[in-house]
Motif scaffolding. Sequence first.
Motif, PDB file in Angstrom:
ATOM      1  N   LYS A  22       0.834  -1.211   0.000  1.00 51.79           N
ATOM      2  CA  LYS A  22       0.000   0.000   0.000  1.00 51.79           C
ATOM      3  C   LYS A  22       0.867   1.259   0.000  1.00 51.79           C
ATOM      4  O   LYS A  22       0.545   2.239  -0.683  1.00 51.79           O
ATOM      5  CB  LYS A  22      -0.940   0.011   1.200  1.00 51.79           C
ATOM      6  N   MET A  23       1.947   1.234   0.743  1.00 60.76           N
ATOM      7  CA  MET A  23       2.841   2.396   0.783  1.00 60.76           C
ATOM      8  C   MET A  23       3.488   2.639  -0.582  1.00 60.76           C
ATOM      9  O   MET A  23       3.663   3.784  -0.987  1.00 60.76           O
ATOM     10  CB  MET A  23       3.915   2.198   1.857  1.00 60.76           C
ATOM     11  N   GLU A  24       3.847   1.575  -1.280  1.00 63.15           N
ATOM     12  CA  GLU A  24       4.424   1.714  -2.620  1.00 63.15           C
ATOM     13  C   GLU A  24       3.416   2.308  -3.591  1.00 63.15           C
ATOM     14  O   GLU A  24       3.775   3.132  -4.440  1.00 63.15           O
ATOM     15  CB  GLU A  24       4.919   0.363  -3.133  1.00 63.15           C
ATOM     16  N   GLU A  25       2.150   1.902  -3.473  1.00 62.42           N
ATOM     17  CA  GLU A  25       1.105   2.466  -4.328  1.00 62.42           C
ATOM     18  C   GLU A  25       0.947   3.955  -4.065  1.00 62.42           C
ATOM     19  O   GLU A  25       0.822   4.744  -4.992  1.00 62.42           O
ATOM     20  CB  GLU A  25      -0.223   1.747  -4.080  1.00 62.42           C
ATOM     21  N   GLU A  26       0.921   4.335  -2.795  1.00 60.81           N
ATOM     22  CA  GLU A  26       0.785   5.753  -2.429  1.00 60.81           C
ATOM     23  C   GLU A  26       1.974   6.565  -2.936  1.00 60.81           C
ATOM     24  O   GLU A  26       1.805   7.689  -3.387  1.00 60.81           O
ATOM     25  CB  GLU A  26       0.665   5.897  -0.909  1.00 60.81           C
ATOM     26  N   ALA A  27       3.158   5.998  -2.844  1.00 65.98           N
ATOM     27  CA  ALA A  27       4.346   6.708  -3.300  1.00 65.98           C
ATOM     28  C   ALA A  27       4.341   6.878  -4.814  1.00 65.98           C
ATOM     29  O   ALA A  27       4.917   7.830  -5.336  1.00 65.98           O
ATOM     30  CB  ALA A  27       5.602   5.960  -2.866  1.00 65.98           C
ATOM     31  N   GLY A  28       3.685   5.972  -5.526  1.00 62.74           N
ATOM     32  CA  GLY A  28       3.609   6.041  -6.986  1.00 62.74           C
ATOM     33  C   GLY A  28       2.706   7.150  -7.477  1.00 62.74           C
ATOM     34  O   GLY A  28       2.817   7.615  -8.603  1.00 62.74           O
ATOM     35  N   LYS A  29       1.776   7.588  -6.647  1.00 66.02           N
ATOM     36  CA  LYS A  29       0.857   8.661  -7.048  1.00 66.02           C
ATOM     37  C   LYS A  29       1.541  10.006  -6.860  1.00 66.02           C
ATOM     38  O   LYS A  29       2.333  10.196  -5.957  1.00 66.02           O
ATOM     39  CB  LYS A  29      -0.411   8.625  -6.186  1.00 66.02           C
ATOM     40  N   ASP A  30       1.206  10.969  -7.734  1.00 61.38           N
ATOM     41  CA  ASP A  30       1.751  12.324  -7.595  1.00 61.38           C
ATOM     42  C   ASP A  30       0.841  13.110  -6.668  1.00 61.38           C
ATOM     43  O   ASP A  30      -0.102  13.766  -7.100  1.00 61.38           O
ATOM     44  CB  ASP A  30       1.834  13.016  -8.958  1.00 61.38           C
ATOM     45  N   ASN A  31       1.116  13.057  -5.375  1.00 61.81           N
ATOM     46  CA  ASN A  31       0.295  13.758  -4.394  1.00 61.81           C
ATOM     47  C   ASN A  31       0.833  15.135  -4.047  1.00 61.81           C
ATOM     48  O   ASN A  31       0.133  15.934  -3.443  1.00 61.81           O
ATOM     49  CB  ASN A  31       0.201  12.936  -3.105  1.00 61.81           C
ATOM     50  N   ASN A  32       2.045  15.432  -4.417  1.00 60.01           N
ATOM     51  CA  ASN A  32       2.660  16.679  -4.036  1.00 60.01           C
ATOM     52  C   ASN A  32       2.340  17.757  -5.084  1.00 60.01           C
ATOM     53  O   ASN A  32       2.772  17.671  -6.227  1.00 60.01           O
ATOM     54  CB  ASN A  32       4.173  16.490  -3.901  1.00 60.01           C
ATOM     55  N   PRO A  33       1.597  18.809  -4.724  1.00 64.48           N
ATOM     56  CA  PRO A  33       1.216  19.843  -5.693  1.00 64.48           C
ATOM     57  C   PRO A  33       2.404  20.669  -6.196  1.00 64.48           C
ATOM     58  O   PRO A  33       2.299  21.336  -7.221  1.00 64.48           O
ATOM     59  CB  PRO A  33       0.236  20.722  -4.922  1.00 64.48           C
ATOM     60  N   VAL A  34       3.541  20.624  -5.509  1.00 61.93           N
ATOM     61  CA  VAL A  34       4.715  21.378  -5.933  1.00 61.93           C
ATOM     62  C   VAL A  34       5.184  20.906  -7.310  1.00 61.93           C
ATOM     63  O   VAL A  34       5.632  21.693  -8.135  1.00 61.93           O
ATOM     64  CB  VAL A  34       5.846  21.223  -4.889  1.00 61.93           C
ATOM     65  N   TRP A  35       5.061  19.628  -7.598  1.00 62.48           N
ATOM     66  CA  TRP A  35       5.570  19.059  -8.843  1.00 62.48           C
ATOM     67  C   TRP A  35       4.530  19.068  -9.961  1.00 62.48           C
ATOM     68  O   TRP A  35       4.848  18.773 -11.103  1.00 62.48           O
ATOM     69  CB  TRP A  35       6.026  17.619  -8.609  1.00 62.48           C
ATOM     70  N   LYS A  36       3.308  19.429  -9.655  1.00 60.75           N
ATOM     71  CA  LYS A  36       2.203  19.316 -10.602  1.00 60.75           C
ATOM     72  C   LYS A  36       2.454  20.078 -11.906  1.00 60.75           C
ATOM     73  O   LYS A  36       2.248  19.557 -12.986  1.00 60.75           O
ATOM     74  CB  LYS A  36       0.910  19.806  -9.946  1.00 60.75           C
ATOM     75  N   GLY A  37       2.897  21.297 -11.852  1.00 65.99           N
ATOM     76  CA  GLY A  37       3.068  22.120 -13.044  1.00 65.99           C
ATOM     77  C   GLY A  37       4.316  21.812 -13.835  1.00 65.99           C
ATOM     78  O   GLY A  37       4.490  22.311 -14.955  1.00 65.99           O
ATOM     79  N   LEU A  38       5.199  21.010 -13.316  1.00 62.62           N
ATOM     80  CA  LEU A  38       6.460  20.741 -13.991  1.00 62.62           C
ATOM     81  C   LEU A  38       6.321  19.767 -15.156  1.00 62.62           C
ATOM     82  O   LEU A  38       7.215  19.683 -15.999  1.00 62.62           O
ATOM     83  CB  LEU A  38       7.487  20.201 -12.993  1.00 62.62           C
ATOM     84  N   ASP A  39       5.210  19.044 -15.242  1.00 56.99           N
ATOM     85  CA  ASP A  39       5.018  18.084 -16.328  1.00 56.99           C
ATOM     86  C   ASP A  39       5.047  18.755 -17.701  1.00 56.99           C
ATOM     87  O   ASP A  39       5.475  18.157 -18.680  1.00 56.99           O
ATOM     88  CB  ASP A  39       3.698  17.327 -16.162  1.00 56.99           C
ATOM     89  N   LYS A  40       4.619  19.988 -17.780  1.00 54.46           N
ATOM     90  CA  LYS A  40       4.575  20.647 -19.082  1.00 54.46           C
ATOM     91  C   LYS A  40       5.974  20.993 -19.607  1.00 54.46           C
ATOM     92  O   LYS A  40       6.139  21.291 -20.782  1.00 54.46           O
ATOM     93  CB  LYS A  40       3.724  21.911 -19.013  1.00 54.46           C
TER      94      LYS A  40
END
Length: 180
Positions: free
Chosen positions: A157-175
């Motif tokens: 379960k912890m690995e699944e949670e770590a796989g999700k992008d939960n941190n909003p700081v990194w959200k805009g960097l995908d572009k």
Amino acid sequence: MSHRRAFEIAFVGLKPGVHTFEYNINNSFFANYGEPDFTNCAAKIKLQLEKNSGFMMLKFDIDGQAEVNCDRCGNPLPLQLWDEFKVIVKMVEEPDLMNEQEEDPDVYYISRTESHLDVADWIYEFISLSIPMQKMCKEDEIGGPLCNKEVLEKLRKMEEEAGKDNNPVWKGLDKFKNLE
């Protein structure tokens, strides 16, 4: 005979050539060394001492088993001990100075006036070195009868949670990915 004296070899009376010594090691051996990283140790040490003029070659064969805690799930894990170590013991006039200057850990100096060689510290060191740094069951044994299923499920379960992008700081960097 005291516990420590059992590990002293009176090499002065030995003829030149190969001599074999065997030691059975259990948990009581480690009492003088503090709490080891393993339990239920049952090891057989076969020591071959080759005596020559001016030096001795010691070959330690470690065989046995011990129980360690799995780094993944924390359950007890049986571990097979098997290893081989060699030490060269040289007889010199100033062993303390020579041991300080020696860079090779497999060479040890003793005084020419010595008559006994204590091998207990080497046995402790070599058994400890036979225990791997990472103590886990093999990949194909994960989830087997020795594993703690609860802990493995929490790790999944912890690995699944770590796989999700939960941190909003990194959200805009995908572009900015793949820009040239």
